[in-house]
Scaffold this active site. Structure first.
Site, PDB file in Angstrom:
ATOM      1  N   SER B 278       0.818  -1.210   0.000  1.00  0.00           N
ATOM      2  CA  SER B 278       0.000   0.000   0.000  1.00  0.00           C
ATOM      3  C   SER B 278       0.852   1.260   0.000  1.00  0.00           C
ATOM      4  CB  SER B 278      -0.884   0.029   1.263  1.00  0.00           C
ATOM      5  OG  SER B 278      -1.718  -1.084   1.329  1.00  0.00           O
ATOM      6  N   HIS B 367      -7.101   0.135   6.406  1.00  0.00           N
ATOM      7  CA  HIS B 367      -6.696  -1.258   6.612  1.00  0.00           C
ATOM      8  C   HIS B 367      -6.670  -1.619   8.097  1.00  0.00           C
ATOM      9  CE1 HIS B 367      -6.006  -2.108   2.449  1.00  0.00           C
ATOM     10  NE2 HIS B 367      -5.178  -1.075   2.308  1.00  0.00           N
TER      11      HIS B 367
END
Lengths: 449, 449, 449, 449
Positions: B278, B367
């Site tokens: 990410s 997340h």
């Protein structure tokens, strides 16, 4: 902890922060546990849902006060948000896993069976219905043709769900799916293989006036059926059945008929007319209440006389023969009854005596409310026991004419005006047989009652 | 009458009794007219929707008073019903024809673009969002694998919607759909061919620490890709993109990742680890605000010094080289920066200075809020201009471990606790390079700030 | 044993009794091994197949003798059975596993590339072709429309296989699949995702006379394309490409065009005309051979004079300008060339000098042999280099008129008669420009040559 | 011209040049005309096909002579080409339109019914069979699972085609498609909705030894069936039926069983054994021929004695009870018969007396020829009238063990060796009951016969 206790705890967890992270998994677990409960435990859980999970009282009170103090759009929106029951959010989360929608529909089915006796369950029913009305929006339904290429798993549901003219096994079903027939159903993507509502259509020449020929005539097999399809000018909607008890009050029939009319027009440009062949479920009950001195059990032979407090229908010797066994099989009796009974049925279906509220018959209200026209009243259109019992064998055609649907609907909705054909008008205007008041007199009477 | 006037009149009619009879047809007509309006006329119509169609004021007032007088469940339910805006019913009817849902999603997309400047539109946005949250319930979404067998009409949307690592045309797309890749999307039955959100996954051995190899390496073609697929032990989620602006605020990402983990486990039992690769979109902005005397334009060479009012990051000669052109291509500079920057990034992502609110980085919050663990901070994981610009090239792995997801989520939601690997712990605990405060000291400082 | 040896042994086993029990498994193994051989080893195996697996000599001799002694139907049938090469049974068994058909088609593709130089392989080619002609019978082909909803894996094959007007990437392809275009292909169930042949169609008003506008004009996007589709009266087949080299000699084009005409008629009743816009690949070569003293390399400026041994085309100053660079971009030169060249092309395409064998142009023979009519000769219909090089830019419309197809075909097949429009007749009858013989004279000459 | 004359003329045209241009259209017309002929006219047409359309006699003679003079591969290929009957090309062209394959399959079905009485039709049968063997190659068949999701139009064909254990209507069918059952069929793309062959499988624990429990036991509905599925270790193939009479001699059963074994292994890794539960259709006939003095009609009670000219089975009082009514329902009689009859059946199925040609039973030859092993002989495995009549109620398990299939097949094909279990060996080796010869003695006898 008991299985029931576990289900309740899972419901609380599902609304908590853990529910946000793992909502689908928790909901799946909850539904699996719920399936394993027995009927009484499930109802205990429904009580738990119906009595808890209300909106936050403090927040709702504050929002209500704020709105009353200043009824702005913003405050109205806040009030709506505060009033939105937590229970609906819980139900939305229960819907997440595969099979969730089916489980909720089943929940409401069970609920409805006890709602009258257990009104405390009403909030849960209210929320389920509210969600279903949104989820089963027409935009999410799929119209599918049902035929002999359809999976058996769907077809067997037609046999089970048919509510108007019983399907007697697979051979009977097959007849209803021959090339001169059509069957369409609405499906929802979250209930695969589960019809919501279906309609059966016969392709014929001219208005069909009796249902038995439609159900039984299969002379000639596939080829003859193709032949009949190719010359048909009329589509007769002879049966429409809701399939899901749990969706009661979420209306599909209106949409289904109109969409099927569009489909058929596209497929078969020869078709010029679209009409139902419908039962009149309330006619006999309505008529019998108007015939006095006719205690069905005690004195079958007593002459019927007029009930003084209602629009009166005189007891004539003609009507008396309705008490005979199998009167409809005797040509003379049936002929004599035809004129007075079809006229009375016309009165019943046009709501002559309703003071503008329209007819009370539920099937009539459904089709007239959809904008259909009362087209024809068919004497002895259905002579199986149910037909005789409900309506002395009378069936009715309602015509769906796309040109007039909107106007009919509006006149009916606003003024209870019943759109009708000249043929029905003529029935209403006919002079009364000796000893009977004319419908017009009855109507007059009703107006002053 | 003007086209705009016509649309408005149709909206009113749609809510009337005529709307009941012919809702789908009227809505179809309305949407067709709406499409022909120009942008300003459409906004005029949105104003019309947002300002009218409020709940009935009298009824709502009565229900509010009744509830305040007696806050029973029944009165709460009545209040909810009274507060339900007529506008939502109107929007539900607009949804009925084919294409209705797409039109409403587009309406909200246009709305959102002006919402900040035109808050009077908010009630319309509120109602659309409320309906979408219900309609796009997980139970109604369909997870579909996207690959080279997918229709081009869908694939071209991936190219258009990819928001993280741009897809540069069809060859690039094809690389991302090779046998050692997976791509999954959620679809909704009422938006056929329109992905709502999609995720791209690479099947690799070990944690992928840099994104460029994933995007470019296609050595060996199909056969080599099959080979890599067959030995992969880790699934790397390297891109996740929302596709529909009009559905902003209706969350799918959490559900998508978890469902894809389940799919992949079933298909490829060899996979042992599921992690993202990410970006850290807020790191550089966060860091730069902590570096004072660094006027980017005027004086690039000035020594950076600590901003006194914030957790301080000393301006060392090491960090100063971040101002150099293409510093990441010089091995020595890059090596020297690695330790301090990864440690600072660990501070940033664990929200050391947030006082328990967790990190501010939106990707991290997403997340970690889903229950993932901060697993690894990868130095120079993304050296394209955007990567350098956002985070000095750093990328991060978040690990989705089904065993710990719920616990992580809950700890994060309640206390802002960031689940992290030992490796990240070690970064945070490392002694500060000369002239820098340790993260622990910074954290200490933050606690007292 | 070597890999090659293994493949050979498997081939023998496949024909043995073990092959009967486990044919599919053995064939799968054989094909897997075959894939791993290198090109030379594969050809070694093809030799092995071509030279062995002949019919049993003793049995065939016996059957031949029996037939010669008594040529009864029964003996003829026995002889056919005895002559049936064992090789075909082997190939049929190789076809059994998934992917078998694709492997055999690939085998023939490789074979054809060397057949001329290695005639010993012919028996294998003969058997493959015989089987393919049977297996790819029209009754087993599936016509499918190709559009933007088609999987990318199929679309990329169109890009690769287009043989007439190169598709330059995905944007170009998309233009060819817009709403005013159609693309259809034949598929075979055993080669899923593999088009056998495809045709590209433009829906236009009037006969399209030039190909560049069809390939490039996409002004207005989807909506404009829909608009053009709705007013089109003519379908132009502007490209037809065979996709499978291994199926050479198994003809699909005739069937494809006729079936697509039927499809389009059904879908778009407005279409009144179905015609190709075709290249004339042999025209320039044909013409140049008729122009003497024109050694292309040595003396570009020399006046062309008539080759004495062939139907003569006089070298005029007009034709001489064909040697100029980009002559087609100079209006005056192009105008001057139009009349003589279109007339010469009409001569070429009607086979005026062929003595009844019809034209030699392969595209003309294909369409005329299918029963199409030579409708129009379009000056400068294709000015990309290939068009200039093949036919001095000329393109041709062949008209498929269902009413006349059979008659045209038969006249062409029996007598080489070329069906043609009045417009082509007029071209042929026109007086020759000064200094040129008329086509009629040339034809006369040819008859006596 | 008569309809028959028209069909004949169309057949000739189809082979002409017009046939090349418009083959599919001509063939469609021919098949439509053919359908309208009556049965005798159709046979007239079949004669026309069988007697005409032979190979060109001159060409075939020439090719035969050339081959005899020089039997080169090239001349063999020419001979094969010359011997290829024109009739096959005609049949290939008839196959072109939709429905062509079905029409040809039906043609052969009708043909086969008269072939014995009308051998002149044989060439047509030969050519049809040759084409079908090529067209219905395993590579073109599609294996499909049949279950309750299958269209009713396919399911009703199972009811019609089941040849082993009659399916008594839809409820019976449904039982055979419950979760603890599997049904698979081969389909061909040109015969959509028409199964070629299907097999029914029961998932059980241990070898099923009797068929009635499989056909009737549905205690517990879906859930119980799922439960049985989840614990099953054995798949019993209890019925396999060819569906298309017109494809007789084109073998699918071998391929189907093996492919279904692969499918089931993949789906249900718990399955360890794959076996049939098969009838023994020829056992009683075989046994009765060996029992003398047993004139079935004249003297039912006479003692059976050995027929001197065949391997002898002594008439004992035990066997005599086979003449009693419903002997199998009397425990004592059934018990007494078990040992001698199962032993005799073992003799019958191992072909002890066949001199190496293997057993004569067609079901045994089919499974043993496929490489299965004779696993168990089940006393009273099928006590419905057909079972008693065919085999005194005995059923047999043939085991398909992938490890030994090839070896078994080869031994059986070369030497008639019957693979068998120890259990069967033990039966064969058991001492004869008093008054009976042992199987070994019978075998000995047979060797010298």
């Amino acid at each position: 902890v008991s299985a029931l206790g576990r289900v309740k705890r899972l419901a609380k967890t599902l609304l908590s922060q853990r529910g946000e992270a793992s909502g689908a998994a928790l909901a799946r677990e909850l539904l699996a546990c719920l399936r394993r409960l027995d009927a009484e435990e499930r109802f205990d859980f429904y009580h738990f849902l119906a009595e808890g999970f209300a909106p936050d009282a403090g927040r709702l009170r504050g929002a209500a006060e704020a709105y009353l103090a200043a009824p702005t759009p913003e405050n109205a929106a806040h009030l709506a948000a505060a009033a939105d029951p937590v229970r609906q959010e819980l139900l939305r989360r229960l819907n997440m896993p595969a099979g969730g929608t089916a489980a909720l529909v089943k929940m409401r089915k069970e609920l409805l069976a006890r709602l009258r006796s257990t009104p405390v369950l009403k909030p849960l029913d209210f929320d389920l219905r509210h969600l279903f009305a949104s989820w089963f929006n027409r935009g999410f339904l799929e119209l599918r043709r049902i035929d002999w290429q359809t999976p058996a798993a769907v077809l067997e549901k037609l046999i089970a769900y048919e509510a108007v003219h019983e399907i007697r096994g697979w051979d009977d079903l097959r007849r209803r799916l021959m090339p001169d027939r059509r069957c369409f159903a609405f499906f929802h993507p979250a209930l695969p293989g589960e019809p919501l509502i279906f309609v059966e259509v016969a392709l014929v020449q001219g208005l069909a006036v009796a249902v038995q020929p439609l159900l039984t005539d299969d002379s000639g097999g596939e080829d003859a059926a193709h032949q009949r399809e190719s010359v048909a000018d009329t589509a007769i909607f002879y049966s429409i059945s809701n399939c899901q008890d749990g969706l009661r009050g979420v209306s599909f029939g209106n949409l289904l008929i109109k969409q099927v009319v569009e489909e058929l027009k596209g497929e078969l440009p020869r078709l010029k007319r679209f009409a139902t062949l419908s039962p009149v479920p309330g006619f006999r009950r309505w008529l019998d209440r108007r015939l006095v001195n006719a205690p069905p059990e005690q004195d079958r032979d007593a002459a019927w006389t007029v009930a003084p407090q209602r629009p009166q229908v005189p007891a004539t010797s003609v009507l008396a023969s309705l008490r005979d066994e199998a009167w409809w099989e005797e040509q003379a009796k049936a002929d004599a009854l035809r004129a007075p009974l079809t006229r009375l049925c016309a009165m019943y279906l046009t709501g002559s005596e309703s003071g503008g509220r329209g007819p009370s018959d539920p099937v009539a209200r459904f089709h007239l409310g959809n904008g259909a026209r009362l087209e024809r009243i068919n004497w002895l259109g259905n002579t199986v026991p149910r037909g005789i019992k409900e309506s002395y064998g009378i069936m009715v055609n309602y015509l769906y004419d796309p040109e007039t649907i909107e106007g009919n609907h509006e006149a009916f909705a606003r003024h209870g005006t019943v759109a009708r054909s000249r043929q029905v008008d003529a029935l209403l205007a006919a002079p009364a047989p000796s000893g009977m008041t004319t419908p017009a007199e009855v109507e007059e009477h009703a107006r002053h009652a």
